[in-house]
Write a protein that holds these residues in place. Sequence first.
Motif, PDB file in Angstrom:
ATOM      1  N   ILE A   1     -30.068 -57.668  35.797  1.00  0.00           N
ATOM      2  CA  ILE A   1     -30.724 -56.722  34.728  1.00  0.00           C
ATOM      3  C   ILE A   1     -31.140 -57.180  33.507  1.00  0.00           C
ATOM      4  CG2 ILE A   1     -29.729 -54.595  33.474  1.00  0.00           C
ATOM      5  CD1 ILE A   1     -27.563 -54.182  35.710  1.00  0.00           C
ATOM      6  N   THR A   2     -30.321 -58.052  32.947  1.00  0.00           N
ATOM      7  CA  THR A   2     -30.593 -58.673  31.760  1.00  0.00           C
ATOM      8  C   THR A   2     -31.955 -59.670  31.882  1.00  0.00           C
ATOM      9  OG1 THR A   2     -28.333 -58.764  31.077  1.00  0.00           O
ATOM     10  CG2 THR A   2     -29.867 -59.839  29.639  1.00  0.00           C
ATOM     11  N   ARG A   3     -32.053 -60.366  33.086  1.00  0.00           N
ATOM     12  CA  ARG A   3     -33.514 -60.948  32.981  1.00  0.00           C
ATOM     13  C   ARG A   3     -34.759 -60.138  33.046  1.00  0.00           C
ATOM     14  NH1 ARG A   3     -33.026 -63.919  38.364  1.00  0.00           N
ATOM     15  NH2 ARG A   3     -34.099 -62.214  39.053  1.00  0.00           N
ATOM     16  N   GLU A   4     -34.575 -59.091  33.676  1.00  0.00           N
ATOM     17  CA  GLU A   4     -35.651 -57.928  33.917  1.00  0.00           C
ATOM     18  C   GLU A   4     -36.021 -57.100  32.368  1.00  0.00           C
ATOM     19  OE1 GLU A   4     -37.661 -58.303  36.438  1.00  0.00           O
ATOM     20  OE2 GLU A   4     -36.398 -60.164  36.975  1.00  0.00           O
ATOM     21  N   LEU A   5     -34.876 -57.156  31.842  1.00  0.00           N
ATOM     22  CA  LEU A   5     -34.743 -55.975  30.631  1.00  0.00           C
ATOM     23  C   LEU A   5     -33.930 -56.784  29.687  1.00  0.00           C
ATOM     24  CD1 LEU A   5     -34.576 -52.390  31.817  1.00  0.00           C
ATOM     25  CD2 LEU A   5     -36.392 -53.262  30.353  1.00  0.00           C
ATOM     26  N   PRO A   6     -34.365 -57.613  28.814  1.00  0.00           N
ATOM     27  CA  PRO A   6     -33.586 -58.347  27.823  1.00  0.00           C
ATOM     28  C   PRO A   6     -32.564 -57.541  27.010  1.00  0.00           C
ATOM     29  CG  PRO A   6     -35.959 -58.924  27.658  1.00  0.00           C
ATOM     30  CD  PRO A   6     -35.874 -57.577  28.645  1.00  0.00           C
ATOM     31  N   ASP A   7     -32.631 -56.271  26.759  1.00  0.00           N
ATOM     32  CA  ASP A   7     -31.573 -55.494  25.934  1.00  0.00           C
ATOM     33  C   ASP A   7     -30.646 -54.902  26.951  1.00  0.00           C
ATOM     34  OD1 ASP A   7     -33.477 -53.998  26.763  1.00  0.00           O
ATOM     35  OD2 ASP A   7     -33.518 -52.470  24.889  1.00  0.00           O
ATOM     36  N   ALA A   8     -30.971 -54.832  28.261  1.00  0.00           N
ATOM     37  CA  ALA A   8     -29.993 -54.208  29.274  1.00  0.00           C
ATOM     38  C   ALA A   8     -28.853 -55.147  29.812  1.00  0.00           C
ATOM     39  CB  ALA A   8     -30.861 -53.476  30.199  1.00  0.00           C
ATOM     40  N   PRO A   9     -27.806 -54.578  30.369  1.00  0.00           N
ATOM     41  CA  PRO A   9     -27.719 -53.100  30.449  1.00  0.00           C
ATOM     42  C   PRO A   9     -27.213 -52.670  29.092  1.00  0.00           C
ATOM     43  CG  PRO A   9     -25.665 -54.683  31.435  1.00  0.00           C
ATOM     44  CD  PRO A   9     -26.966 -55.494  31.012  1.00  0.00           C
ATOM     45  N   HIS A  10     -27.390 -51.321  28.868  1.00  0.00           N
ATOM     46  CA  HIS A  10     -27.029 -50.811  27.362  1.00  0.00           C
ATOM     47  C   HIS A  10     -25.771 -50.481  27.660  1.00  0.00           C
ATOM     48  CE1 HIS A  10     -31.602 -50.712  28.061  1.00  0.00           C
ATOM     49  NE2 HIS A  10     -31.553 -51.074  26.819  1.00  0.00           N
ATOM     50  N   GLU A  11     -25.272 -50.140  28.605  1.00  0.00           N
ATOM     51  CA  GLU A  11     -23.805 -49.792  28.583  1.00  0.00           C
ATOM     52  C   GLU A  11     -23.253 -50.402  29.773  1.00  0.00           C
ATOM     53  OE1 GLU A  11     -21.541 -48.449  26.722  1.00  0.00           O
ATOM     54  OE2 GLU A  11     -23.057 -47.334  25.314  1.00  0.00           O
ATOM     55  N   VAL A  12     -22.158 -51.183  29.871  1.00  0.00           N
ATOM     56  CA  VAL A  12     -21.371 -51.312  31.090  1.00  0.00           C
ATOM     57  C   VAL A  12     -20.099 -50.595  31.169  1.00  0.00           C
ATOM     58  CG1 VAL A  12     -20.235 -53.212  32.449  1.00  0.00           C
ATOM     59  CG2 VAL A  12     -22.140 -53.839  31.090  1.00  0.00           C
ATOM     60  N   LEU A  13     -19.961 -49.684  31.942  1.00  0.00           N
ATOM     61  CA  LEU A  13     -18.762 -48.586  31.734  1.00  0.00           C
ATOM     62  C   LEU A  13     -17.919 -48.958  32.844  1.00  0.00           C
ATOM     63  CD1 LEU A  13     -21.032 -45.442  31.344  1.00  0.00           C
ATOM     64  CD2 LEU A  13     -19.306 -46.612  29.453  1.00  0.00           C
ATOM     65  N   LEU A  14     -16.728 -49.101  32.315  1.00  0.00           N
ATOM     66  CA  LEU A  14     -15.417 -49.570  33.372  1.00  0.00           C
ATOM     67  C   LEU A  14     -14.760 -48.309  33.740  1.00  0.00           C
ATOM     68  CD1 LEU A  14     -13.429 -51.604  34.516  1.00  0.00           C
ATOM     69  CD2 LEU A  14     -12.216 -51.425  32.574  1.00  0.00           C
ATOM     70  N   ALA A  15     -14.737 -47.745  35.021  1.00  0.00           N
ATOM     71  CA  ALA A  15     -14.004 -46.735  35.459  1.00  0.00           C
ATOM     72  C   ALA A  15     -12.682 -47.092  35.627  1.00  0.00           C
ATOM     73  CB  ALA A  15     -14.586 -46.247  36.660  1.00  0.00           C
ATOM     74  N   LEU A  16     -11.598 -46.440  35.017  1.00  0.00           N
ATOM     75  CA  LEU A  16     -10.098 -46.403  34.987  1.00  0.00           C
ATOM     76  C   LEU A  16      -9.573 -45.228  35.488  1.00  0.00           C
ATOM     77  CD1 LEU A  16      -8.983 -48.037  31.787  1.00  0.00           C
ATOM     78  CD2 LEU A  16      -9.253 -49.303  34.231  1.00  0.00           C
ATOM     79  N   ASP A  17      -8.804 -45.312  36.706  1.00  0.00           N
ATOM     80  CA  ASP A  17      -8.110 -44.024  37.037  1.00  0.00           C
ATOM     81  C   ASP A  17      -7.108 -43.749  36.287  1.00  0.00           C
ATOM     82  OD1 ASP A  17      -6.474 -42.669  38.997  1.00  0.00           O
ATOM     83  OD2 ASP A  17      -7.061 -43.352  40.413  1.00  0.00           O
ATOM     84  N   ALA A  18      -6.896 -42.473  35.739  1.00  0.00           N
ATOM     85  CA  ALA A  18      -5.806 -42.176  34.931  1.00  0.00           C
ATOM     86  C   ALA A  18      -4.534 -42.188  35.495  1.00  0.00           C
ATOM     87  CB  ALA A  18      -6.074 -40.717  34.365  1.00  0.00           C
ATOM     88  N   THR A  19      -4.353 -42.404  36.678  1.00  0.00           N
ATOM     89  CA  THR A  19      -3.020 -42.689  37.357  1.00  0.00           C
ATOM     90  C   THR A  19      -2.560 -44.168  37.342  1.00  0.00           C
ATOM     91  OG1 THR A  19      -3.835 -42.647  39.550  1.00  0.00           O
ATOM     92  CG2 THR A  19      -3.265 -40.548  38.864  1.00  0.00           C
ATOM     93  N   THR A  20      -3.321 -44.974  36.885  1.00  0.00           N
ATOM     94  CA  THR A  20      -3.108 -46.435  37.107  1.00  0.00           C
ATOM     95  C   THR A  20      -2.021 -46.757  35.891  1.00  0.00           C
ATOM     96  OG1 THR A  20      -5.303 -46.666  37.611  1.00  0.00           O
ATOM     97  CG2 THR A  20      -4.149 -48.694  37.113  1.00  0.00           C
ATOM     98  N   GLY A  21      -1.330 -47.593  36.284  1.00  0.00           N
ATOM     99  CA  GLY A  21      -0.349 -48.150  35.318  1.00  0.00           C
ATOM    100  C   GLY A  21      -0.610 -49.292  34.652  1.00  0.00           C
TER     101      GLY A  21
END
Lengths: 287, 298
Positions: free
Chosen positions: A191-211
Motif C-alpha cells: 500500500i505504502t509503495r503505491e501511495l506513499p502517505d497510505a494507509p491513512h488508517e490501520v484499524l485494529l478490530a477488537l471484540d468487546a468480549t475479549t479479555g
Amino acid sequence: ANFRSVDEDFFEELEETLIEADVGFETAMKISDQLRDEVKFQNAKKKADVSDVIVEKLVDLYEAEGENEDNQLHFATQGPTVFLFVGVNGVGKTTTIGKLAHRYQAAGKKVLMAAADTFRAGAIEQLVEWGKRVDVEVVRKPEKSDPAAVVFEAVKKAKEEDYDLLLVDTAGRLQNKVNLMNELEKIQRVITRELPDAPHEVLLALDATTGQNALTQAKQFGEVTKVSGIVLTKLDGTARGGIVLAIRNELHLPVKLVGLGEQMDDLRDFNPEEFVYGLFKDLIAQR
Amino acid sequence: MAFEGLTERLQNAISKLRRKGKVSEADVKEVMREIRLALLEADVNFKVVKDFVKTVRTRAVGAEVLESLTPAQQIVKIVNEELVKVMGQEASPLNKSPKIPTIIMMVGLQGAGKTTTAGKLALKLKEEQHARPLLIAADVYRPAAVDQLKILGQNIDVPVFEMGTDVNPVEIVRQGLALGKEKKNDYIIIDTAGRLQIDERLMNELAQIKELSQPNEILLTVDAMTGQNAVEVADGFNSQLDVTGVVLTKLDGDTRGGAALSIRAVTGKPIKFIGQGEKMTDLDVFYPDRMASRILGM
Ligand SMILES: Nc1nc2c(ncn2[C@@H]2O[C@H](COP(=O)(O)OP(=O)(O)OP(=O)(O)O)[C@@H](O)[C@H]2O)c(=O)[nH]1
Ligand SMILES: Nc1nc2c(ncn2[C@@H]2O[C@H](COP(=O)(O)OP(=O)(O)OP(=O)(O)O)[C@@H](O)[C@H]2O)c(=O)[nH]1
Ligand SMILES: [K+]
Ligand SMILES: [Mg+2]
Ligand SMILES: [Mg+2]
C-alpha cells in the motif's frame, strides 16, 4: 453492587465492577485509587454524587492518557484514502468494512473495497455480499490468491479511477503466528509503495468480549503494522470492552469506532463518555 | 505481556514470608492474593476466582503447607488439582444416539467459530469413525454463511444441505433432517447463526430448532480469548437451551484461556473439544489437566 455509602466496601465493589468489565486488575486498582482520592477531595458522600464523580473522573482519565491523540479518522489531502483492517479471527473486520463503506457511500464518496482475505472459506463471498448490500464495488481475485496482489490491484484501481476511499479487508490471524503477521506487513508495504502517505488508517478490530489477550493483540499488531486506532465491536452484547482502558494506558491507542450490531447502520464514532457510562450502567441505573 | 507463571509468583511471595520467620494470617492472605491475581490475569471470572480461592485456602491451611519445606510447589499442586477437578477430571466424549442419526447443534456468539468447528467435527467423525455426516446450513443471516459452509463441505467432501437465505432456519432444519434420515446419514450437524444470548427472538429460534431436532448434543462454541463475560454468555445459552457440551476455539493463540474454568464452573457442562487452528484437522479432545497447566502458565 449498590453504592449506598462511600466506604471501603464501596471501593471494593467498584474494583470488582471494573474487573468484571475486563479492564484488568492493574488498571482497576489504578483507577480505584485515583477515584478514592478524587471522591475524598470532592467530599462526595452520597451514592448519587459519587457516580457523577466517577463518570467524570473516568472520562478525564481516559482522555488524559491520550492527550496528544485524536480519535478522528484521517483522510488523504489528495487522492484516494486507504484504510487497512487488521485483527484476530472473527472479531468483525469484514462487517465493519461493510458498515463503513455504507457510511461513506451514503455521504456521496466513491468507495472501493478490497477482498484481501483470500484464505478463509467464504470470506470473499462475504465481502461481495456486503458490496451488493451497500452498493459498493469489490476488488477480488480467486480464493488462495496472494492477498498482497489483491491489494496492489485495488490501490491501482483506486488511483486510476479516482476513488475517494479504499477499505482493505484482511484475513483474521492470531498475533502469535509469525508467518501470517509477516504477510500483513507485506500488505501494508505494498500500500505504502503505491501511495506513499497510505494507509491513512490501520484499524485494529477488537471484540468487546475479549479479555486480557486484547492487550497482546494490540501490542503485536502494532509492532507489525502502524495501527492508528481501534474498532471496538460487539458492544451491543453484554460485554463492556473495558480492556480498551488498559490498552489506552499502556499503548496510547485510541478507540475510533464502535460496532453495535450486525446491520449496516450499527456503527458509531467512539464517544468516551458513553463508553464509560456503559462500564457502570448497572450501578448508575440504580440511582 | 509476559505473564509470570503461578509457581514463580508463589515462590516470590513465600520467600518473602520465609524471611520473616513465622507465618501469620496476613501471610496466607498474601499467597491467596497471588493466586487470585494469576487467575484474573488468565481471565477467569472474578466470582469464580473468589470461590476457587476459598477452596484452595481451606485445603492449604488444613494441610499446613506453608510450614512445609516446599510450600510454593505444594500450593501449586493444590491449585492445579482443584482446577482439574472443576474442569471435569477427564476427557468427555461426544454423546451418541443409540440409533442413527446422532444430531449435533452448534450454538454461540457471533464469530466464535461454530461454522469452522462444524466442518472440523464432520471431518473428525469421518476419519475416526468412517462416518457419513451431513451438514445443515441454518444461518440465513450472516452474509455468505451458506457459502462458507458449502466451501468447507467441499474441502472435506461432506454434503451440505442448504436452502439459500430466504427460508426460515427452522424449516431448513426440518427438511435437512428429513433428507439426512432418508440418506441414512449417521451424523447430522446443524450450523446456526451467531447470536447474543440476550437476543430473545433469535434465542427463541434456537429453542424451536432444538424442539424440532431433539439433538443429542448442543455444543456451545466459545472463543478462548473471552474475558469476564464468559460467565454471562455461557449461563445465558445454557439456561435457555440446556447445552450438552462446550467447544473452546482459537486455543492456538497465546491466551491463557481462563474462560474454560468460568464456563465449566457456571454451567457444569463438560468442555468436549478445543479448536487449535483454522485448518479442518485442527480439532482436538479437551484434557482438563492440560488446560489447568495453561491457565496457570506452566
Ligand atoms: N452483535 C454484533 N455482531 C457483530 C458485530 N460486528 C460483527 N459482528 C458479527 O460477528 C461475526 C464475525 O464478523 P466478521 O466481520 O466476519 O469478522 P472478521 O473479523 O472479518 O472475521 P474473520 O475474517 O473470519 O477473521 C459475524 O457474525 C458478524 O455479523 C457487532 O458490532 N455486533
Ligand atoms: N486460529 C483459529 N481460528 C479459528 C478457530 N476456529 C475458528 N477460527 C476462525 O475464527 C473465525 C470465525 O469462525 P467461524 O467458524 O466463521 O465462526 P462462527 O461462530 O461460525 O461465526 P458466525 O457464524 O459469524 O457467528 C474464522 O476466521 C475462523 O477461521 C481456531 O480454533 N483457531
Ligand atoms: K470472538
Ligand atoms: Mg473477515
Ligand atoms: Mg457461522
